[in-house]
Design a protein around this motif. Structure first.
Motif, PDB file in Angstrom:
ATOM      1  N   ASP A 112       0.833  -1.205   0.000  1.00 26.65           N
ATOM      2  CA  ASP A 112       0.000   0.000   0.000  1.00 26.65           C
ATOM      3  C   ASP A 112       0.867   1.254   0.000  1.00 26.65           C
ATOM      4  OD1 ASP A 112      -2.317  -1.504   0.022  1.00 26.65           O
ATOM      5  OD2 ASP A 112      -2.508  -1.461   2.212  1.00 26.65           O
ATOM      6  N   ARG A 113       1.931   1.215   0.768  1.00 29.72           N
ATOM      7  CA  ARG A 113       2.822   2.384   0.820  1.00 29.72           C
ATOM      8  C   ARG A 113       3.504   2.624  -0.527  1.00 29.72           C
ATOM      9  NH1 ARG A 113       4.054   4.626   5.688  1.00 29.72           N
ATOM     10  NH2 ARG A 113       3.271   3.570   7.560  1.00 29.72           N
ATOM     11  N   LEU A 114       3.896   1.548  -1.211  1.00 30.59           N
ATOM     12  CA  LEU A 114       4.540   1.709  -2.515  1.00 30.59           C
ATOM     13  C   LEU A 114       3.548   2.247  -3.538  1.00 30.59           C
ATOM     14  CD1 LEU A 114       6.977   1.510  -4.311  1.00 30.59           C
ATOM     15  CD2 LEU A 114       6.528  -0.939  -4.616  1.00 30.59           C
ATOM     16  N   ARG A 115       2.327   1.770  -3.507  1.00 33.00           N
ATOM     17  CA  ARG A 115       1.309   2.296  -4.428  1.00 33.00           C
ATOM     18  C   ARG A 115       1.051   3.783  -4.165  1.00 33.00           C
ATOM     19  NH1 ARG A 115      -0.726  -2.668  -2.828  1.00 33.00           N
ATOM     20  NH2 ARG A 115      -0.655  -4.275  -4.450  1.00 33.00           N
ATOM     21  N   THR A 116       1.031   4.176  -2.910  1.00 37.16           N
ATOM     22  CA  THR A 116       0.867   5.591  -2.570  1.00 37.16           C
ATOM     23  C   THR A 116       2.033   6.408  -3.111  1.00 37.16           C
ATOM     24  OG1 THR A 116      -0.390   5.065  -0.572  1.00 37.16           O
ATOM     25  CG2 THR A 116       0.656   7.232  -0.662  1.00 37.16           C
ATOM     26  N   PHE A 117       3.242   5.862  -3.010  1.00 38.71           N
ATOM     27  CA  PHE A 117       4.428   6.513  -3.564  1.00 38.71           C
ATOM     28  C   PHE A 117       4.276   6.711  -5.074  1.00 38.71           C
ATOM     29  CE2 PHE A 117       8.451   5.995  -5.786  1.00 38.71           C
ATOM     30  CZ  PHE A 117       9.267   6.939  -5.186  1.00 38.71           C
ATOM     31  N   LEU A 118       3.816   5.679  -5.774  1.00 35.30           N
ATOM     32  CA  LEU A 118       3.642   5.774  -7.222  1.00 35.30           C
ATOM     33  C   LEU A 118       2.616   6.845  -7.582  1.00 35.30           C
ATOM     34  CD1 LEU A 118       3.614   1.957  -8.093  1.00 35.30           C
ATOM     35  CD2 LEU A 118       5.480   3.566  -8.522  1.00 35.30           C
ATOM     36  N   LYS A 119       1.529   6.902  -6.836  1.00 34.59           N
ATOM     37  CA  LYS A 119       0.501   7.925  -7.091  1.00 34.59           C
ATOM     38  C   LYS A 119       1.066   9.320  -6.862  1.00 34.59           C
ATOM     39  CE  LYS A 119      -3.387   4.923  -5.864  1.00 34.59           C
ATOM     40  NZ  LYS A 119      -4.441   4.636  -4.851  1.00 34.59           N
ATOM     41  N   HIS A 120       1.845   9.465  -5.807  1.00 39.49           N
ATOM     42  CA  HIS A 120       2.444  10.768  -5.489  1.00 39.49           C
ATOM     43  C   HIS A 120       3.355  11.248  -6.614  1.00 39.49           C
ATOM     44  CE1 HIS A 120       4.204  13.975  -3.071  1.00 39.49           C
ATOM     45  NE2 HIS A 120       5.403  13.539  -3.404  1.00 39.49           N
ATOM     46  N   HIS A 121       4.039  10.311  -7.275  1.00 36.14           N
ATOM     47  CA  HIS A 121       4.954  10.664  -8.355  1.00 36.14           C
ATOM     48  C   HIS A 121       4.289  10.611  -9.727  1.00 36.14           C
ATOM     49  CE1 HIS A 121       8.784  11.085  -6.178  1.00 36.14           C
ATOM     50  NE2 HIS A 121       8.258  10.230  -5.322  1.00 36.14           N
ATOM     51  N   ASP A 122       2.976  10.424  -9.754  1.00 34.62           N
ATOM     52  CA  ASP A 122       2.229  10.358 -11.027  1.00 34.62           C
ATOM     53  C   ASP A 122       2.901   9.376 -11.989  1.00 34.62           C
ATOM     54  OD1 ASP A 122       0.205  10.997 -12.843  1.00 34.62           O
ATOM     55  OD2 ASP A 122       1.333  12.679 -13.705  1.00 34.62           O
ATOM     56  N   ALA A 123       3.195   8.175 -11.474  1.00 34.13           N
ATOM     57  CA  ALA A 123       3.980   7.189 -12.213  1.00 34.13           C
ATOM     58  C   ALA A 123       3.279   6.712 -13.473  1.00 34.13           C
ATOM     59  CB  ALA A 123       4.287   6.000 -11.317  1.00 34.13           C
ATOM     60  N   TRP A 124       4.032   6.636 -14.565  1.00 28.66           N
ATOM     61  CA  TRP A 124       3.503   6.135 -15.829  1.00 28.66           C
ATOM     62  C   TRP A 124       3.007   4.704 -15.688  1.00 28.66           C
ATOM     63  CZ3 TRP A 124       1.885   8.433 -20.027  1.00 28.66           C
ATOM     64  CH2 TRP A 124       1.660   7.665 -21.180  1.00 28.66           C
ATOM     65  N   LEU A 125       3.652   3.932 -14.833  1.00 26.11           N
ATOM     66  CA  LEU A 125       3.244   2.551 -14.601  1.00 26.11           C
ATOM     67  C   LEU A 125       1.772   2.449 -14.238  1.00 26.11           C
ATOM     68  CD1 LEU A 125       4.133  -0.461 -14.226  1.00 26.11           C
ATOM     69  CD2 LEU A 125       4.601   0.130 -11.838  1.00 26.11           C
ATOM     70  N   LEU A 126       1.279   3.379 -13.448  1.00 22.41           N
ATOM     71  CA  LEU A 126      -0.127   3.357 -13.043  1.00 22.41           C
ATOM     72  C   LEU A 126      -1.053   3.585 -14.238  1.00 22.41           C
ATOM     73  CD1 LEU A 126       0.040   5.377  -9.709  1.00 22.41           C
ATOM     74  CD2 LEU A 126      -0.209   2.893  -9.980  1.00 22.41           C
ATOM     75  N   LYS A 127      -0.594   4.373 -15.196  1.00 25.38           N
ATOM     76  CA  LYS A 127      -1.425   4.649 -16.362  1.00 25.38           C
ATOM     77  C   LYS A 127      -1.562   3.407 -17.255  1.00 25.38           C
ATOM     78  CE  LYS A 127      -0.223   9.562 -16.467  1.00 25.38           C
ATOM     79  NZ  LYS A 127       0.469   9.582 -15.178  1.00 25.38           N
ATOM     80  N   LEU A 128      -0.624   2.482 -17.161  1.00 24.63           N
ATOM     81  CA  LEU A 128      -0.689   1.267 -17.975  1.00 24.63           C
ATOM     82  C   LEU A 128      -1.797   0.331 -17.518  1.00 24.63           C
ATOM     83  CD1 LEU A 128       3.116   0.412 -18.291  1.00 24.63           C
ATOM     84  CD2 LEU A 128       1.670   1.653 -19.895  1.00 24.63           C
ATOM     85  N   SER A 129      -2.265   0.525 -16.295  1.00 26.25           N
ATOM     86  CA  SER A 129      -3.338  -0.324 -15.764  1.00 26.25           C
ATOM     87  C   SER A 129      -4.713   0.229 -16.063  1.00 26.25           C
ATOM     88  CB  SER A 129      -3.183  -0.480 -14.253  1.00 26.25           C
ATOM     89  OG  SER A 129      -3.360   0.759 -13.600  1.00 26.25           O
TER      90      SER A 129
END
Length: 227
Positions: A209-226
């Motif tokens: 959960d903490r890593l996912r929050t980190f990714l959201k905070h950084h607007d990670a491109w990885l999240l957009k692939l999902s």
């Protein structure tokens, strides 16, 4: 600060902290863990951390004084040299030097991994994905029958790579990266490390959960692939 003999100053997500925690667990050494918020570093931490980074290992000595070690490789080497338990380095000097080289290679992977997870566009993401593929191909060529880096014996190289693979345990729940495609020995090594108790317990249950929050905070491109 506690009077425990060894205190590991930590952060919830830091892979370098995990190296030290794994080494301590593998050695069977009791220690206290003190976790800080790196976005609001306490004064006591800044006073004892020359680089302002974790991990730190605070060593409470018999004469009442404290010694502070910084940098994960230094901490792991100190534990190997001073603590009982199974050796985490080969006895042979040449093999030991080779292992230290692969530990540094693991650090270079973490550098690319930072760029990968914080990439905000497709070009940056693909550049770091390609760099990681190239590096893991080199790892694949080095691995033998396993289950660990050096065969049957768990080593500090395993402690370095386990936190790297842990990132992908979370990434894989978001989108396929394809980084390990065709790397069968690496995949087997990753699976063996995931099952290791010292590796599992090196982070809290909320790590994902903490890593996912980190990714959201950084607007990670990885999240957009999902999406």
């Amino acid at each position: 600060m506690s009077d425990a003999h060894l205190i590991l100053v930590s952060h919830h997500l830091c892979p370098y902290v995990q190296r030290a925690a794994i080494a301590l667990a593998e050695k069977g050494v009791p220690f206290e863990r003190r976790t800080i918020d790196l976005s609001a570093k306490p004064d006591w931490f800044l006073a004892i951390s020359p680089l302002g980074k974790v991990p730190l290992l605070v060593v409470n000595q018999a004469d009442g004084t404290q010694a502070v070690l910084f940098e994960s490789a230094v901490i792991c080497e100190y534990l190997e040299e001073t603590q009982p338990g199974s050796p985490l380095h080969p006895a042979d000097p040449l093999k030991r030097a080779q292992h230290r080289g692969w530990m540094e290679f693991g650090s270079s992977i973490l550098s690319d991994l930072w760029g990968f997870e914080t990439a905000r566009d497709a070009a940056a993401y693909e550049a770091k994905r390609s760099a990681l593929i190239d590096k893991f191909r080199r790892v694949e060529a080095e691995l033998g029958a396993g289950p660990f880096f050096a065969g049957e014996t768990f080593s500090l190289v395993d402690a370095v790579f386990a936190p790297i693979f842990r990132y992908f345990d979370v990434f894989d729940t978001i989108a396929s990266t394809g980084i390990f495609d065709g790397l069968s020995r690496t995949a087997q090594w990753r699976a063996a490390l995931t099952e290791r108790r010292s590796v599992r317990e090196a982070v809290g249950g909320d790590y994902g959960d903490r890593l996912r929050t980190f990714l959201k905070h950084h607007d990670a491109w990885l999240l957009k692939l999902s999406a």
